[in-house]
Design a protein around this motif. Structure first.
Motif: not given
Ligand code: FE2
Length: 285
Positions: A234-252
């Motif tokens: 269950i992945c409730e984001t359109k940003l992609g599965r890896r963004y479903v939790e945790g610390l990320h870099r998204y653009k800047e």
């Protein structure tokens, strides 16, 4: 015999997912490095998706531990209540938390709507994001303000944290299309550490402002059910599965997505996705 063992294993997994793991809270510690605008390290306690109902249940003991942390800032990123009965519980437990520079809250879809099983199923089938049953949001907001919580509904505030100028912007609920970024990020400047609080990370898909440094979000519950190899189905984001939790870099932007501390009362099981609170240290080096 093998069938019996498989059956016993499945029952064990179900008991774990429904009764053990949803109450097995963890305090996660994360250091965010490389925030050049920060003059002295800033500590932040992030809570999301608590889904308070009428009873405190097992959350009471965990909140007592959280009350001893005394961070600089506390961020609450939506779905704080699950129904109107949760308002008084939220007041009791959140009022026990202390932060040197304040507690800041944004609203999520469950703060606005009391989702019953049929609404939850409709939501997960993509048939509707709202329920006919509204929560008493004005009372929730006024009670939060009464205990000293700053509620940011498409608005921003500036403060000085250990000599670092910080802008904290908060959106209204992105899930039910209430965002106004012009208001939520009013005052954004290259001189301030620009922090955005939003319930759902998909808000970033509509963000055209540049200069946001940190984003704190929730909503996904980390998928709630996570399996080896499969990950979270269950992945409730359109940003992609890896963004479903945790610390990320998204653009800047440095983005953190919480697994949440609770779940809606109709679909609450968790597996390999413990409910969490996060204690951040934000550092310049
Ligand atoms: Fe939630």
């Amino acid at each position: 015999m093998i069938l019996l063992e498989i059956g016993a294993g499945l029952v064990g997994i179900l008991l774990w997912a429904f009764f053990v793991e949803p109450n097995w809270y963890r305090l996660r510690r994360i250091t965010i490095h490389g925030q050049k605008k920060v003059r002295k390290p800033i500590t932040i306690l992030h809570l999301s998706d608590i889904h308070f109902v009428g009873s405190e249940g097992s959350k009471r003991g965990f909140f007592q531990k959280l009350s001893m942390l005394n961070p600089d800032l506390i961020f609450l990123t939506g779905d704080i209540i699950d129904n109107n009965e949760g308002i008084d519980t939220a007041v009791r437990l959140i009022s026990g938390l202390r932060a040197r520079y304040g507690t800041f809250l944004v609203l999520g879809n469950h703060d606005y709507y009391n989702y019953h099983m049929k609404d939850t199923l409709r939501y997960h089938m993509g048939l509707g994001k709202t329920s006919m049953d509204h929560n008493n949001v004005p009372r929730f907001v006024s009670e939060m303000k009464r205990i000293g919580v700053r509620v940011l509904i498409n608005e921003s505030t500036k403060l000085d944290v250990h000599g670092t100028p910080v802008l904290i912007g908060g959106t209204d609920d992105p899930v039910t299309q209430r965002i106004d970024f012009e208001k939520a990020l009013h005052g954004l400047s290259p001189q301030t550490l620009n922090v955005l609080l939003t319930h759902h990370l998909d808000a970033l898909l509509k963000l055209s402002h540049h200069g946001v440094d940190l984003v704190f979000a929730g909503h996904t519950h980390g998928g709630q059910l996570r399996f080896p190899v499969l990950g979270a189905p269950i992945c409730e984001t359109k940003l992609g599965r890896r963004y479903v939790e945790g610390l990320h870099r998204y653009k800047e932007i440095t983005l953190f997505v919480s697994r949440g501390l609770g779940a809606g009362r109709t679909l609450f099981p968790r597996f390999a996705c413990r409910p969490e609170a996060i204690f951040f240290e934000v550092r310049p080096d």
